[in-house]
Design a protein around this motif. Structure first.
Motif, mmCIF file in Angstrom:
data_model
loop_
_atom_site.group_PDB
_atom_site.id
_atom_site.type_symbol
_atom_site.label_atom_id
_atom_site.label_comp_id
_atom_site.label_asym_id
_atom_site.label_seq_id
_atom_site.Cartn_x
_atom_site.Cartn_y
_atom_site.Cartn_z
ATOM 1 N N HIS A 197 30.235 24.805 -3.565
ATOM 2 C CA HIS A 197 28.881 25.500 -2.802
ATOM 3 C C HIS A 197 27.797 25.957 -3.731
ATOM 4 O O HIS A 197 26.584 25.795 -3.417
ATOM 5 C CB HIS A 197 29.240 26.650 -1.837
ATOM 6 C CG HIS A 197 29.889 26.048 -0.722
ATOM 7 N ND1 HIS A 197 29.316 25.803 0.421
ATOM 8 C CD2 HIS A 197 31.329 26.116 -0.217
ATOM 9 C CE1 HIS A 197 30.212 25.284 1.336
ATOM 10 N NE2 HIS A 197 31.499 25.484 0.949
ATOM 11 N N THR A 198 28.178 26.257 -4.997
ATOM 12 C CA THR A 198 27.170 26.893 -6.093
ATOM 13 C C THR A 198 26.290 25.453 -6.186
ATOM 14 O O THR A 198 25.300 25.362 -6.372
ATOM 15 C CB THR A 198 27.637 27.184 -7.218
ATOM 16 O OG1 THR A 198 28.368 28.390 -6.771
ATOM 17 C CG2 THR A 198 26.715 27.424 -8.280
ATOM 18 N N ALA A 199 27.095 24.275 -6.682
ATOM 19 C CA ALA A 199 26.431 22.987 -6.916
ATOM 20 C C ALA A 199 25.750 22.582 -5.817
ATOM 21 O O ALA A 199 24.607 21.966 -5.938
ATOM 22 C CB ALA A 199 27.551 22.054 -7.155
ATOM 23 N N MET A 200 26.179 22.727 -4.404
ATOM 24 C CA MET A 200 25.533 22.165 -3.169
ATOM 25 C C MET A 200 24.125 22.859 -3.056
ATOM 26 O O MET A 200 23.304 22.337 -2.648
ATOM 27 C CB MET A 200 26.329 22.315 -2.097
ATOM 28 C CG MET A 200 27.758 21.259 -2.005
ATOM 29 S SD MET A 200 27.012 19.643 -1.887
ATOM 30 C CE MET A 200 26.038 19.702 -0.353
ATOM 31 N N SER A 232 21.695 16.447 -12.147
ATOM 32 C CA SER A 232 22.599 17.304 -13.203
ATOM 33 C C SER A 232 23.714 18.137 -12.533
ATOM 34 O O SER A 232 25.018 18.123 -12.732
ATOM 35 C CB SER A 232 21.673 17.915 -13.961
ATOM 36 O OG SER A 232 20.880 17.386 -14.954
ATOM 37 N N TRP A 233 23.384 18.656 -11.334
ATOM 38 C CA TRP A 233 23.956 19.413 -10.452
ATOM 39 C C TRP A 233 25.158 18.536 -9.790
ATOM 40 O O TRP A 233 26.299 18.927 -9.367
ATOM 41 C CB TRP A 233 23.400 20.386 -9.576
ATOM 42 C CG TRP A 233 22.928 21.569 -10.120
ATOM 43 C CD1 TRP A 233 21.867 21.729 -10.683
ATOM 44 C CD2 TRP A 233 23.830 22.741 -10.663
ATOM 45 N NE1 TRP A 233 21.536 23.069 -11.363
ATOM 46 C CE2 TRP A 233 23.027 23.805 -11.332
ATOM 47 C CE3 TRP A 233 25.223 23.004 -10.147
ATOM 48 C CZ2 TRP A 233 23.539 24.903 -11.870
ATOM 49 C CZ3 TRP A 233 25.793 24.115 -10.916
ATOM 50 C CH2 TRP A 233 24.649 24.911 -11.505
ATOM 51 N N MET A 234 24.453 17.249 -9.421
ATOM 52 C CA MET A 234 25.471 16.257 -8.936
ATOM 53 C C MET A 234 26.510 15.732 -9.786
ATOM 54 O O MET A 234 27.695 15.659 -9.312
ATOM 55 C CB MET A 234 24.775 15.057 -8.342
ATOM 56 C CG MET A 234 23.815 15.306 -7.196
ATOM 57 S SD MET A 234 22.857 13.622 -6.793
ATOM 58 C CE MET A 234 21.888 14.394 -5.338
ATOM 59 N N LEU A 235 26.251 15.756 -11.123
ATOM 60 C CA LEU A 235 26.961 15.472 -12.133
ATOM 61 C C LEU A 235 28.161 16.429 -12.151
ATOM 62 O O LEU A 235 29.440 16.280 -12.241
ATOM 63 C CB LEU A 235 26.435 15.266 -13.434
ATOM 64 C CG LEU A 235 27.344 15.044 -14.655
ATOM 65 C CD1 LEU A 235 28.065 13.764 -14.514
ATOM 66 C CD2 LEU A 235 26.568 15.033 -16.026
ATOM 67 N N CYS A 236 27.664 17.993 -12.171
ATOM 68 C CA CYS A 236 28.479 18.887 -12.296
ATOM 69 C C CYS A 236 29.653 18.863 -11.257
ATOM 70 O O CYS A 236 30.687 18.959 -11.461
ATOM 71 C CB CYS A 236 27.814 20.536 -12.149
ATOM 72 S SG CYS A 236 26.902 20.590 -13.612
ATOM 73 N N LEU A 237 29.299 18.498 -9.768
ATOM 74 C CA LEU A 237 30.233 18.522 -8.793
ATOM 75 C C LEU A 237 30.895 17.443 -8.984
ATOM 76 O O LEU A 237 32.449 17.757 -8.533
ATOM 77 C CB LEU A 237 29.069 18.355 -7.622
ATOM 78 C CG LEU A 237 30.053 18.389 -6.205
ATOM 79 C CD1 LEU A 237 30.624 19.744 -5.941
ATOM 80 C CD2 LEU A 237 29.002 17.963 -4.940
ATOM 81 N N ARG A 247 16.150 19.526 -4.580
ATOM 82 C CA ARG A 247 15.924 18.425 -3.886
ATOM 83 C C ARG A 247 14.807 18.783 -3.061
ATOM 84 O O ARG A 247 13.466 18.070 -2.769
ATOM 85 C CB ARG A 247 16.815 17.788 -2.989
ATOM 86 C CG ARG A 247 16.394 16.610 -2.182
ATOM 87 C CD ARG A 247 16.111 15.345 -2.645
ATOM 88 N NE ARG A 247 15.204 14.647 -2.075
ATOM 89 C CZ ARG A 247 15.443 13.144 -2.090
ATOM 90 N NH1 ARG A 247 16.313 12.659 -2.827
ATOM 91 N NH2 ARG A 247 14.673 12.444 -1.185
ATOM 92 N N LEU A 248 14.870 19.920 -2.362
ATOM 93 C CA LEU A 248 13.605 20.437 -1.626
ATOM 94 C C LEU A 248 12.353 20.689 -2.473
ATOM 95 O O LEU A 248 11.102 20.234 -2.124
ATOM 96 C CB LEU A 248 14.113 21.897 -1.035
ATOM 97 C CG LEU A 248 12.864 22.921 -0.383
ATOM 98 C CD1 LEU A 248 12.683 21.793 0.888
ATOM 99 C CD2 LEU A 248 13.528 24.169 -0.034
ATOM 100 N N ASN A 262 22.145 24.290 -5.584
ATOM 101 C CA ASN A 262 21.329 23.689 -6.395
ATOM 102 C C ASN A 262 20.892 22.404 -6.225
ATOM 103 O O ASN A 262 19.776 22.175 -6.435
ATOM 104 C CB ASN A 262 22.232 24.037 -7.697
ATOM 105 C CG ASN A 262 21.948 25.257 -8.318
ATOM 106 O OD1 ASN A 262 21.240 25.958 -8.913
ATOM 107 N ND2 ASN A 262 23.177 26.011 -8.400
ATOM 108 N N ILE A 263 22.036 21.603 -5.642
ATOM 109 C CA ILE A 263 21.347 20.280 -5.249
ATOM 110 C C ILE A 263 20.281 20.669 -4.210
ATOM 111 O O ILE A 263 19.205 19.708 -4.558
ATOM 112 C CB ILE A 263 22.572 19.334 -4.875
ATOM 113 C CG1 ILE A 263 23.519 19.148 -6.116
ATOM 114 C CG2 ILE A 263 22.058 17.989 -4.115
ATOM 115 C CD1 ILE A 263 24.900 18.348 -5.425
#
Length: 747
Positions: A494-497, A541-546, A504-505, A499-500
């Motif tokens: 949920h941290t990654a989501m 980058s946060w997608m990569l972390c996820l 994106r917003l 941030n994503i």
């Protein structure tokens, strides 16, 4: 010696000629009236050539330098004055030899004044106090001066200080002129050869005499263009210096044609020589100089075509130039397969088609590309006082959905412009242009697609829906956050989501703010470009972390990630890396003096394969997308392995269903849909699959916020349960409050 031009008024002819005795005669019936007078003309030198010896003064060797100024021999008596910026000159002399007069002097260089520029100036004054001067700055090597070493390639180039251009007056056989070379730092730049053929030099001199009015006549004009034609057909024209010389002749004669009416007898030689020069070697100089040459060539040809008087000539055709004449208010011509129609014009309309020129001209207009290889010049002998329009039907249509641009050559800006020209249609393999002025026309094509109203509607609708969805997603995450992060795995996800969704917003808002770049200042356009660059990279980058976290949990089941480790590395990858990439790419563009962004798009620059700031976005995004795709494959393979070998049909269906859910859930949050963007870079715009890929990419990515809301909230059981609990609790509290309020009133 200056020969003024013949000027004519309604009742009076004025002639200005060289010095001498002039007689004028008028005959009325049997009687002749005569008058004569003596006229003197005060002259100035046409050219003053200054040389020094040695070419470079080296204070470590000698501080004396001889200066020589040369003019053409003349009977004029001049008052000659020398001036040296730091002291007096000595040993002043003048001698006559080989049709020239040489004036010489000696200078003693001040080697203790390295910060002061030292120059010599000579001034010639005639008997009516008119002056002409020439100045020469003396290049000096002081102690500790950066220098280029001696070099004997293509001439003898002495040791030269940094920033100095050396001129030597030594040319090959049958050529005259000079060569120049510049020292930059401690390296020599290439030699610039200005040595032209002797025959061409004579033609240049004749043209210059003509421009000054020295014997200006139709015969001299014919001699100039005949000499130019004969020279342009010879093999010696191949050097760039000779091409420059031919262009100079055209330019000088175009200037002279404004005051001296040239007749059509010169047309064949003019057109042929101008055509021949387009096939010659224009190399050996940098692109900037070629752009200047081609611009001057086009301006000269247009000027000559406009002012040469035509009576009986209808057309002159050569391989690179097609000259056509039309009479009447409405003219229809065809030049090199291009239909030209002029409405409400004057009596004589002249049209010239040019090949092999457009690629030599500079093109900085809206990042466009050449579509036609021809330029059409349209002029009128008499200016039109009433409004008119011209249409040009080019047998060219941009491939795919590229945008055609009807343009003309702006001689002041030295670039193409669309002002006064519009595209009327672009169908059936041709493009119809309409303009309200005359000059040199052509057609370009934009590097981007033509605007697609349907795609625009999808984009704006999708972004609006996406922004609303992301705001709802973030609100829901805020409301149920404490109930969701009870385990490390859930906390990581949920941290990654969050941030994503946040980045994106921000990226979508920046995109919407820049949809009309023409109303933005350059500063705001740059700021929005940087914002979009940073926010999109941070999202990926946060997608990569996820994805990395998910693969780690699958592979290392008994070695779960610690919360502290995940937060540290994901912060580096998600926050620091995007800023470093954007900052580095911006500074690199600034250092190399290349464009970081396109002002007409407020986005990064794409100049071709591995060229342009766009690759500071494409390379990291491409790497992340491939990594995330690999992670998805790992998840799918893991699900397939957990399936029981030889299981029932029902179990196989459950496995397939699970795989479908994984693909559906992970595609938007892993950014896999952006793969269609890379497909658009690979496909040509006229490829059958291009339109499908374009629409697919637009739909999937503009609605990405909606997909994140669906997969991140509504399809997750825990989130749904917490939302229902929250809503139920709110209703229960509200009901209790109503009951309590009712009881109080009863009492």
């Amino acid at each position: 010696m200056s020969y003024p031009v013949l000027y004519r008024s309604s009742m009076l002819f004025t002639y200005i000629f060289p010095a001498g005795t002039y007689e004028c005669a008028f005959v009325i019936g049997p009687v002749m009236y005569t008058a004569k007078a003596q006229m003197n003309v005060a002259l100035l030198p046409d050219e003053i050539t200054m040389k020094i010896n040695p070419l470079i003064v080296n204070c470590a060797e000698s501080s004396n330098v001889s200066i020589k100024a040369t003019i053409a021999d003349t009977t004029e008596t001049y008052d000659v004055n020398w001036h040296y910026s730091v002291s007096k000159l000595t040993d002043l002399k003048n001698t006559t030899s080989s049709g020239n007069i040489d004036y010489s002097a000696m200078a003693h260089i001040k080697c203790d004044q390295p910060t002061e520029e030292q120059y010599v100036r000579i001034t010639f004054k005639n008997n009516v106090n008119q002056e002409k001067s020439e100045q020469y700055t003396i290049p000096i090597i002081y102690e500790n001066t950066k220098v280029c070493s001696d070099d004997n390639s293509d001439g003898i180039w002495p040791k030269t200080p940094d920033g100095t251009t050396v001129t030597i007056h030594t040319c090959e056989n049958n050529t005259v002129g000079h060569k120049t070379r510049t020292c930059k730092g401690r390296e020599w730049l290439p030699v610039f050869n200005s040595c032209v053929d002797k025959k061409l030099s004579e033609v240049v001199s004749e043209a210059e005499y003509f421009e000054k009015g020295m014997g200006a006549s139709q015969d001299l004009a014919k001699n100039v263009f005949e000499g130019l034609k004969n020279f342009s057909t010879s093999e010696t024209t191949e050097s760039t210096a000779n091409v420059i010389g031919v262009i100079k002749v055209l330019d000088v004669m175009a200037t002279a044609s404004k005051t001296f009416a040239m007749t059509e007898e010169i047309l064949p030689n003019f057109v042929e020589s101008a055509s021949n020069i387009l096939d010659k070697n224009w190399q050996g100089v940098n692109d900037s100089y070629i752009h200047t040459m081609s611009s001057q060539y086009l301006k000269s040809v247009e000027g000559l075509v406009k002012y040469i008087k035509v009576k009986n000539t209808n057309n002159v055709a050569t391989p690179n130039i097609n000259f056509e004449v039309c009479s009447g208010s409405d003219c229809n011509l065809k030049v090199f397969g291009i239909n030209v129609t002029l409405h409400n014009g004057t009596k004589v309309v002249k049209t010239v088609g040019l090949k092999n020129l457009i690629h030599k001209l500079p093109n900085n207009y809206q990042n466009s590309e050449q579509l036609s290889d021809k330029i059409i010049v349209v002029t009128q002998e008499e200016e039109s006082t009433s409004p008119f329009k011209i249409t040009l039907d080019f047998p060219n249509k941009p491939p795919g959905h590229r945008k055609p641009l009807c343009v003309y050559w702006d001689t002041e800006k030295e670039d193409w412009s669309e002002e006064g020209c519009t595209v009327k249609s672009s169908i059936n393999g041709s493009t119809l242009c309409e303009c309200n002025h005359l000059t040199a026309f052509s057609i370009l094509m934009g590097k981007g697609n033509t605007p697609d109203p349907t795609l625009d509607i999808i984009t704006y609708t999708g972004l609006a829906v996406s922004i609303c969805s992301l705001i709802i997603f973030l609100i829901i995450e805020y409301l149920v956050w404490s109930a969701l992060i009870k385990s490390n795995l859930s906390h990581f996800r949920h941290t990654a989501m969050v941030n994503i969704a946040s980045f994106r917003l921000l990226a979508d808002c920046s995109f919407l703010a820049s949809i009309y770049p023409e109303i933005l200042t350059d500063e705001w356009c740059l700021i929005l470009t940087i914002c979009k660059h940073v926010f999109y990279l941070a999202m990926f980058s946060w997608m990569l972390c996820l994805s990395v976290m998910l693969v780690h949990q699958i592979i290392f089941v008994f070695s779960p990630l610690r919360k502290r480790v995940f937060m540290f590395f994901s912060s580096i990858v998600g926050y620091v890396c995007p800023i470093l990439i954007v900052g580095t790419s911006y500074l690199f563009c600034k250092y190399t003096k290349t464009k970081y962004y396109e002002p007409d798009k407020c986005w990064l620059v794409y100049d071709g394969p591995l060229q342009g700031s766009m690759y500071a976005f494409l390379l990291p995004v491409g790497t992340i997308t491939l990594t995330n795709l690999f992670s998805m494959v790992v998840v799918i393979l893991t699900l397939m392995k957990t399936a029981v070998p030889g299981g029932s049909q029902k179990q196989d269906k459950e496995t397939a269903k699970s795989i479908f859910k994984v693909v559906l859930y992970l595609t938007p949050v892993f950014g896999i849909t952006w793969a269609f963007g890379f497909l658009l870079r690979v496909l040509n715009e006229d490829h059958p699959a291009y339109l499908f890929a374009n629409y697919t990419f637009t739909i999937l990515n503009t609605f990405q916020g909606l997909f994140i809301l669906i997969t991140g909230c509504f399809t997750e059981t825990k989130v749904r349960e917490e939302l229902i609990t929250l809503i139920t609790r709110k209703k229960k509290v509200h009901s209790q409050n109503l009951t309590s309020h009712s009881c109080t009133k009863t009492k």
